[in-house]
Design an enzyme around this catalytic site. Structure first.
Site, mmCIF file in Angstrom:
data_model
loop_
_atom_site.group_PDB
_atom_site.id
_atom_site.type_symbol
_atom_site.label_atom_id
_atom_site.label_comp_id
_atom_site.label_asym_id
_atom_site.label_seq_id
_atom_site.Cartn_x
_atom_site.Cartn_y
_atom_site.Cartn_z
ATOM 1 N N ASN A 39 2.475 39.029 108.049
ATOM 2 C CA ASN A 39 3.899 38.915 108.322
ATOM 3 C C ASN A 39 4.412 37.639 107.652
ATOM 4 O O ASN A 39 3.630 36.862 107.094
ATOM 5 C CB ASN A 39 4.194 38.940 109.825
ATOM 6 N N LEU A 40 5.707 37.424 107.690
ATOM 7 C CA LEU A 40 6.290 36.304 106.945
ATOM 8 C C LEU A 40 5.744 34.961 107.428
ATOM 9 O O LEU A 40 5.453 34.069 106.616
ATOM 10 C CB LEU A 40 7.813 36.331 107.071
ATOM 11 N N SER A 41 5.583 34.823 108.730
ATOM 12 C CA SER A 41 5.065 33.568 109.278
ATOM 13 C C SER A 41 3.648 33.300 108.785
ATOM 14 O O SER A 41 3.318 32.174 108.382
ATOM 15 C CB SER A 41 5.097 33.621 110.808
ATOM 16 N N GLU A 42 2.804 34.330 108.803
ATOM 17 C CA GLU A 42 1.423 34.183 108.331
ATOM 18 C C GLU A 42 1.383 33.878 106.839
ATOM 19 O O GLU A 42 0.580 33.062 106.376
ATOM 20 C CB GLU A 42 0.643 35.461 108.638
ATOM 21 N N ASP A 98 0.224 46.567 113.666
ATOM 22 C CA ASP A 98 -0.826 47.584 113.732
ATOM 23 C C ASP A 98 -0.317 48.917 113.200
ATOM 24 O O ASP A 98 -1.028 49.638 112.491
ATOM 25 C CB ASP A 98 -1.299 47.772 115.179
#
Length: 474
Positions: free
Chosen positions: A194-197, A263
């Site tokens: 995701n963007l944060s990761e 998921d």
């Protein structure tokens, strides 16, 4: 991009990763505790759902794809609950059970569809990577895609060995990454942060252009086949070496709960790729699936009928003029919702009141009405020179505008047997004054238990008579 439903039943996928149990305590809240300023929840329902890698496998199975799962649990009741749920869903689960260590459980307290509290029961597993790898290697030869579902809980300690083993067999590897070290996913076919990761690895991205630039650098450094960054309400961005970035907007109509959305993305991607879909198509399907699942409470899977209906909305095929592939998709979805399919056919050259009455009567015999229309060449063969008066496109457009008609399709043959063999309607309807045994295609429909009905014609309503009258006046 034209979307269609993949053949998920021919798409075996293996999921390896961190297995957990999502447990829900549901109850009413009507007062504040006298002991502390907190709500009191009277629990009236306890629900267990597979979470983490188990939820990925469950999502794959819910789409109709053969799903296998390898993971680590404790030797406790939570592991038994997981095993039972996965078995019921058709997932082949192989757990490495660790004694004296609990299965990871995420307990959520829910009241009035709102999550009040989450309690985590977990310890990072110190597993034997060789034992887990042996289970994976025994299953690799029977699959088309390998998924690494990494939550950083200790089940995955040998990422590179698994990636290389799959690559040697020509099996794509998809990874849902965690942590601040993405080098462990080097050589994967696709990773889905995701963007944060993603920004935790490459730094903050001011705009899409910077995201694309940093993503391209990351792909090159890690020898990745592709990178998909999921961006919440901003959709998702697919990056591939030497190709233009593909930005897909979010498809959620209403966001209710984002639990497990990642998921759903990787499971839909894996099943679609295993079914032979090209990556952009698979990503578009995953985007639709994510839009569905965030509208549900808690960890949830989407079903094949739900995805079919989303595809229909995307392709504008809920009603109207369809090709055969679209029609079969629509019929499958209708059947999944236990709707009765009615089928009729004809030339419908000049639509008149008799046609409208007949079609309304036919529609009343079920939930969905298909009208199959002879194309121009077959009408000419049946009716003679000078017919049809109206082209097949115009005839179908008029029929599609009637409230009684759900779907319209053309066919080139003189009779609709080929269509009937594909569609298999519940009811075949014809207008006339002859017996059921004289209806073309009746034998096909009756052979699988369908019904055949003959409706009477409306008096003084005939296309041929209208044509002759017009010609006589001319």
């Amino acid at each position: 991009m034209k979307l269609s439903m993949p053949r998920f039943d021919q798409a075996p996928v293996l999921v390896v990763g961190d297995v957990m149990l999502d447990r829900y305590w549901h109850g009413g809240t009507s007062r504040i505790s006298p002991e502390a300023p907190v709500p009191v929840v009277k629990v009236d329902q306890i629900e267990d759902r597979p979470g983490g890698a188990a939820n990925v496998a469950l999502n794959i199975a819910a789409l109709g794809a053969p799903a296998s799962l390898v993971g680590v649990t404790g030797d406790d009741e939570a592991a038994e609950s997981l095993a039972n749920s996965l078995k019921a869903a058709g997932v082949l689960a192989r757990f490495q059970r660790i004694a004296n260590q609990p299965t990871i459980v995420k307990l959520r307290v829910i009241s009035r569809h709102q999550q009040l509290l989450r309690i985590d029961f977990e310890e990072a597993f110190n597993t034997d990577p060789l034992a887990l790898s042996a289970e994976v290697y025994s299953l690799l030869d029977g699959i088309k895609v390998l998924v690494l579902s990494d939550y950083g809980k200790g089940a995955l300690r040998n990422h590179q060995a698994l990636i290389q083993a799959a690559r040697k067999r020509g099996i794509p590897v998809l990874a849902d990454p965690k942590g601040k070290d993405f080098t462990i996913y080097r050589g994967a076919s696709l990773i889905t942060p995701n963007l944060s990761e993603f920004e935790a690895i490459v730094g903050h991205c001011e705009d899409e252009a910077q995201l694309v630039t940093k993503g391209a650098q990351l792909m090159q450094e890690l020898d990745l086949g592709a990178l998909l960054v999921t961006r919440g309400e901003h959709g998702m961005t697919l990056l591939r070496p030497d190709q233009q970035a593909l930005h897909l907007p979010a498809r959620a109509r209403e966001v209710f709960d984002v639990t497990g959305a990642g998921d759903t993305v990787i499971s839909t991607l894996a099943a679609a790729i295993a079914a032979g879909e090209e990556l952009p198509h698979a990503v578009a399907l995953a985007n639709l699936a994510a839009g569905i699942v965030v509208g549900k409470l808690g960890t949830a899977a989407i079903s094949a009928p739900e995805l079919r209906r989303a595809i229909q909305r995307e392709e504008g095929s809920e009603r109207g003029v369809l090709g055969l592939e679209q029609l079969l998709l629509a019929v499958d979805d209708a059947r999944a919702h236990k709707e009765k399919i009615v089928f009729t056919n004809g030339c419908f050259d000049i639509l008149h009141a008799g046609h409208v009455t007949y079609l309304e009567q036919a529609r009343a015999l079920g939930d969905r009405l298909i009208v199959a229309v002879n194309d121009d060449a077959s009408v000419s063969r049946l009716k003679g020179p000078g017919r049809p008066i109206n082209s097949v496109d115009r005839r179908m457009a008029v029929l599609a505008g009637l409230g009684a008609v759900d779907w319209v399709i053309s066919f080139p043959e003189g009779t609709p047997e080929n269509l009937l063999s594909h569609v298999k309607p519940d009811v075949l309807v014809k207008g006339g004054d002859y017996g059921v045994d004289q209806v073309v295609g009746a034998d096909i429909v009756q052979a699988y238990g369908g019904d055949v009905r003959v409706l009477g014609l409306v008096e003084n309503s005939s296309t041929t008579a209208i044509v002759e009258k017009i010609r006589g006046q001319g």
